[in-house]
Design a protein around this motif. Sequence first.
Motif, PDB file in Angstrom:
ATOM      1  N   ARG A 107       0.689  -3.531   4.650  1.00 53.65           N
ATOM      2  CA  ARG A 107       2.080  -4.001   4.585  1.00 53.65           C
ATOM      3  C   ARG A 107       2.180  -5.211   3.653  1.00 53.65           C
ATOM      4  NH1 ARG A 107       4.767  -7.663   6.949  1.00 53.65           N
ATOM      5  NH2 ARG A 107       3.137  -8.260   8.405  1.00 53.65           N
ATOM      6  N   VAL A 108       1.246  -6.141   3.793  1.00 54.81           N
ATOM      7  CA  VAL A 108       1.246  -7.343   2.958  1.00 54.81           C
ATOM      8  C   VAL A 108       0.984  -6.969   1.502  1.00 54.81           C
ATOM      9  CG1 VAL A 108      -0.005  -9.488   2.479  1.00 54.81           C
ATOM     10  CG2 VAL A 108       0.590  -8.886   4.834  1.00 54.81           C
ATOM     11  N   TRP A 109      -0.011  -6.101   1.313  1.00 53.42           N
ATOM     12  CA  TRP A 109      -0.394  -5.690  -0.039  1.00 53.42           C
ATOM     13  C   TRP A 109       0.766  -5.009  -0.760  1.00 53.42           C
ATOM     14  CZ3 TRP A 109      -3.910  -6.592  -3.519  1.00 53.42           C
ATOM     15  CH2 TRP A 109      -4.084  -5.693  -4.573  1.00 53.42           C
ATOM     16  N   GLN A 110       1.525  -4.230   0.005  1.00 50.33           N
ATOM     17  CA  GLN A 110       2.617  -3.468  -0.590  1.00 50.33           C
ATOM     18  C   GLN A 110       3.897  -4.294  -0.715  1.00 50.33           C
ATOM     19  OE1 GLN A 110       0.620   0.706   0.926  1.00 50.33           O
ATOM     20  NE2 GLN A 110       2.239  -0.178   2.133  1.00 50.33           N
ATOM     21  N   ALA A 111       3.897  -5.521  -0.180  1.00 49.78           N
ATOM     22  CA  ALA A 111       5.082  -6.394  -0.279  1.00 49.78           C
ATOM     23  C   ALA A 111       5.232  -6.873  -1.718  1.00 49.78           C
ATOM     24  CB  ALA A 111       4.937  -7.586   0.666  1.00 49.78           C
ATOM     25  N   ASP A 112       6.469  -6.897  -2.186  1.00 46.37           N
ATOM     26  CA  ASP A 112       6.726  -7.230  -3.585  1.00 46.37           C
ATOM     27  C   ASP A 112       6.178  -8.592  -3.974  1.00 46.37           C
ATOM     28  OD1 ASP A 112       7.969  -4.864  -3.887  1.00 46.37           O
ATOM     29  OD2 ASP A 112       9.999  -5.642  -3.599  1.00 46.37           O
ATOM     30  N   GLU A 113       6.325  -9.583  -3.078  1.00 49.11           N
ATOM     31  CA  GLU A 113       5.931 -10.943  -3.455  1.00 49.11           C
ATOM     32  C   GLU A 113       4.412 -11.077  -3.599  1.00 49.11           C
ATOM     33  OE1 GLU A 113       7.504  -9.899  -0.710  1.00 49.11           O
ATOM     34  OE2 GLU A 113       7.435 -11.428   0.872  1.00 49.11           O
ATOM     35  N   VAL A 114       3.665 -10.108  -3.088  1.00 45.78           N
ATOM     36  CA  VAL A 114       2.211 -10.166  -3.180  1.00 45.78           C
ATOM     37  C   VAL A 114       1.695  -9.233  -4.263  1.00 45.78           C
ATOM     38  CG1 VAL A 114       0.087  -9.526  -1.969  1.00 45.78           C
ATOM     39  CG2 VAL A 114       1.801 -10.925  -0.821  1.00 45.78           C
ATOM     40  N   PRO A 125       4.011   4.070   0.405  1.00 43.39           N
ATOM     41  CA  PRO A 125       3.267   3.173   1.287  1.00 43.39           C
ATOM     42  C   PRO A 125       2.454   3.926   2.337  1.00 43.39           C
ATOM     43  CG  PRO A 125       5.623   3.106   1.791  1.00 43.39           C
ATOM     44  CD  PRO A 125       5.472   3.920   0.563  1.00 43.39           C
ATOM     45  N   ARG A 126       1.266   3.376   2.633  1.00 44.41           N
ATOM     46  CA  ARG A 126       0.400   3.987   3.639  1.00 44.41           C
ATOM     47  C   ARG A 126       0.895   3.600   5.025  1.00 44.41           C
ATOM     48  NH1 ARG A 126      -4.742   4.716   0.625  1.00 44.41           N
ATOM     49  NH2 ARG A 126      -3.955   5.837  -1.194  1.00 44.41           N
ATOM     50  N   ARG A 127       1.098   4.606   5.836  1.00 42.38           N
ATOM     51  CA  ARG A 127       1.575   4.369   7.198  1.00 42.38           C
ATOM     52  C   ARG A 127       0.470   4.733   8.189  1.00 42.38           C
ATOM     53  NH1 ARG A 127       6.252   2.636   5.891  1.00 42.38           N
ATOM     54  NH2 ARG A 127       7.688   3.821   4.586  1.00 42.38           N
ATOM     55  N   PRO A 128       0.492   4.112   9.380  1.00 43.25           N
ATOM     56  CA  PRO A 128      -0.577   4.309  10.358  1.00 43.25           C
ATOM     57  C   PRO A 128      -0.897   5.775  10.629  1.00 43.25           C
ATOM     58  CG  PRO A 128       0.990   2.682  11.163  1.00 43.25           C
ATOM     59  CD  PRO A 128       1.505   3.145   9.843  1.00 43.25           C
ATOM     60  N   GLU A 129       0.145   6.626  10.722  1.00 44.65           N
ATOM     61  CA  GLU A 129      -0.088   8.026  11.101  1.00 44.65           C
ATOM     62  C   GLU A 129      -0.906   8.782  10.047  1.00 44.65           C
ATOM     63  OE1 GLU A 129       2.745   6.475  11.055  1.00 44.65           O
ATOM     64  OE2 GLU A 129       4.244   7.447   9.765  1.00 44.65           O
ATOM     65  N   LEU A 130      -0.942   8.201   8.836  1.00 42.14           N
ATOM     66  CA  LEU A 130      -1.705   8.828   7.760  1.00 42.14           C
ATOM     67  C   LEU A 130      -3.187   8.962   8.106  1.00 42.14           C
ATOM     68  CD1 LEU A 130      -1.363   9.706   4.696  1.00 42.14           C
ATOM     69  CD2 LEU A 130      -2.281   7.459   4.162  1.00 42.14           C
ATOM     70  N   LYS A 131      -3.680   7.982   8.882  1.00 46.06           N
ATOM     71  CA  LYS A 131      -5.110   7.963   9.234  1.00 46.06           C
ATOM     72  C   LYS A 131      -5.568   9.244   9.902  1.00 46.06           C
ATOM     73  CE  LYS A 131      -5.859   3.116   9.924  1.00 46.06           C
ATOM     74  NZ  LYS A 131      -5.786   2.089  10.959  1.00 46.06           N
ATOM     75  N   ARG A 132      -4.690   9.822  10.708  1.00 51.69           N
ATOM     76  CA  ARG A 132      -5.067  11.039  11.445  1.00 51.69           C
ATOM     77  C   ARG A 132      -4.671  12.303  10.712  1.00 51.69           C
ATOM     78  NH1 ARG A 132      -4.219   6.086  13.940  1.00 51.69           N
ATOM     79  NH2 ARG A 132      -6.060   5.757  15.204  1.00 51.69           N
TER      80      ARG A 132
END
Length: 284
Positions: A184-191, A235-242
Amino acid sequence: MNDGYKLVVDDLQLGYRSKRSGAYNAACRGLNLEIRNNEFVAIVGPSGCGKTTFLSAVAGLQPISGGRMDLSGRPIDGPGLDRSLVFQHASLFPWRTVLGNVEFALQAQRKLDATGRRRARDLLELVGLGGKEDLYPKELSGGMMQRVNLARALVTDPELLLLDEPFAALDAQTREVMQEELMRVWQADEVNEGKTALFITHDVPEAVFLADRVIVFSRGPAHVVESIDVDLPRPRRPELKRSREALAYTDYILDLVMRQATGREPGNDTGKERADDSAAAVTG
Ligand SMILES: Nc1ncnc2c1ncn2[C@@H]1O[C@H](COP(=O)(O)OP(=O)(O)O)[C@@H](O)[C@H]1O
Ligand SMILES: [Mg+2]
């Protein structure tokens, strides 16, 4: 400019010389890789293969024994403000508050002005520590400490973020939460603007979830066995893991790592000292 590469590693050799015997032990040998601008790359490999040594060299903390390593087209010859490191243990100053710890990174770079102070607060907000600015490290959980650690690494606006198993010491649930938080942080525009990340982990599902590309290191002395593009949506979402796709990547990469760890695949070594390393790899 430098073909869009942030980092180019060419025939890199790294190692340690024993102070007692003078013997040289290689940690990386014939290591070649390229990291593109804005890429999030995860490195996995057997325990003790040379991952931390490699990351330390990128940070400019480990002398280069041979070959070369260029960051944004210039050879790395020491630590720099363009890189930030995040380790497994946050090593926060116990006598400084959460905000004080993040601000210290700016102070050390003489960037603690009004803009810097605002950025420190904004980043703490972003990593989920809004309202916790005045707490001291002893009042924080492990997950919260790694949030401070991440905010501290990002506050100086580095081009290259170097992370060495940052979540390895956390319990399984907190680790999952932190992986999602990092995305989430990595995908935030300011970062995200202009940032490149090199993330070391021994957790293959973690690598697949986070990275655009996973690089598999051989057993030590490390070289690159294979580089796998992780073609999963962002963006990668938690459900992607499974998801079936993520699990397929994980299976494939785990197999590569296990071949290295157990010595079922030829490395670039003689095989003599491998038995110890393989045992360490499986337990470590
Ligand atoms: N400070 C050091 N002095 C001597 N040898 C070291 C030192 N740090 C690591 N090594 C050796 O270098 C090799 C690679 O270690 P390391 O980079 O920590 O591996 P990894 O991070 O992949 O587990 C190992 O054989 C390890 O014993
Ligand atoms: Mg390590």
